[in-house]
Design an enzyme around this catalytic site. Structure first.
Site, PDB file in Angstrom:
ATOM      1  N   LEU A  81       0.883  -1.158   0.000  1.00  0.00           N
ATOM      2  CA  LEU A  81       0.000   0.000   0.000  1.00  0.00           C
ATOM      3  C   LEU A  81       0.920   1.207   0.000  1.00  0.00           C
ATOM      4  CD1 LEU A  81      -2.984   0.828   0.082  1.00  0.00           C
ATOM      5  CD2 LEU A  81      -2.852   0.795   2.574  1.00  0.00           C
ATOM      6  N   ASP A  82       0.703   2.105  -0.937  1.00  0.00           N
ATOM      7  CA  ASP A  82       1.594   3.248  -1.106  1.00  0.00           C
ATOM      8  C   ASP A  82       1.796   4.027   0.195  1.00  0.00           C
ATOM      9  OD1 ASP A  82       1.864   2.751  -3.833  1.00  0.00           O
ATOM     10  OD2 ASP A  82       0.193   4.080  -4.350  1.00  0.00           O
ATOM     11  N   TYR A  83       2.943   4.652   0.285  1.00  0.00           N
ATOM     12  CA  TYR A  83       3.329   5.489   1.413  1.00  0.00           C
ATOM     13  C   TYR A  83       2.266   6.547   1.698  1.00  0.00           C
ATOM     14  CZ  TYR A  83       6.468   8.712   3.996  1.00  0.00           C
ATOM     15  OH  TYR A  83       7.051   9.532   4.923  1.00  0.00           O
TER      16      TYR A  83
END
Length: 183
Positions: free
Chosen positions: A41-43
């Site tokens: 899951l993206d930053y």
């Protein structure tokens, strides 16, 4: 024995256990040895992550060929129209090719129960925002953000609320819980 834990990842936390640049990682919240994230899951995204101690199960959950549906709540900038919804449902074409069809619907009042994001999103009083629910079975890099941008609806906030049978439910940001193995 396979174990699953679900985690509500905060904004600006890496979906890995270490980082040579000193950014916050999963290790700040989870101290379970030999558990690994089943997918990323993206930053700059928030929400549900599934972690397991079983490598085969990790691969089954994260591999796009298994078509495990992921559900996102997406706050977009602008007033959503029917043409944009149709384009998102059909699967817009991105630089790396067309996306698969998505399930998309406008969200209403249920988003009022969300936790506040720190820092909050930028707010422009002259530009409305709306929430969408987007369900996809692909897993391209930053796919949901690129899909909304392709239909002129920039993403302001992105929260994953489900992966296959696992749901975020009432899990507070930064917390995790044990779950059953459903696959």
């Amino acid at each position: 024995m396979s174990n699953i834990l679900v985690f509500n990842k905060p904004y600006q936390v890496l979906s890995q256990f270490n980082d040579d640049q000193g950014r916050p990682t999963l290790a700040k919240y989870i101290s379970m040895p030999k558990f690994y994230a089943a997918g990323r899951l993206d930053y700059d995204s928030e929400g549900l992550m599934v972690l397991t101690n079983d490598g085969k199960l990790q691969q089954q959950i994260s591999n796009p060929k298994h078509k495990l549906e992921k559900t996102y709540w997406v706050q977009v900038e602008g007033q959503v129209n029917e043409h944009q919804l149709k384009d998102l449902r059909a699967g817009p074409t991105l630089k790396d090719g067309p996306t698969q069809a998505a399930k998309v619907r406008l969200l209403g009042a249920q988003t009022h129960t969300l936790w506040p994001r720190t820092p909050p999103i930028r707010v422009r009083t002259s530009v409305p925002t709306q929430w969408l629910e987007i369900r996809i079975s692909e897993g391209r890099n930053r796919q949901v953000r690129r899909m909304t941008a392709a239909v002129d609806l920039p993403t302001l906030r992105l929260i994953r609320v489900a992966i296959g049978p696992w749901r975020i439910k009432d899990l507070n940001v930064g917390e995790w819980r044990w779950e059953s193995v459903y696959l």
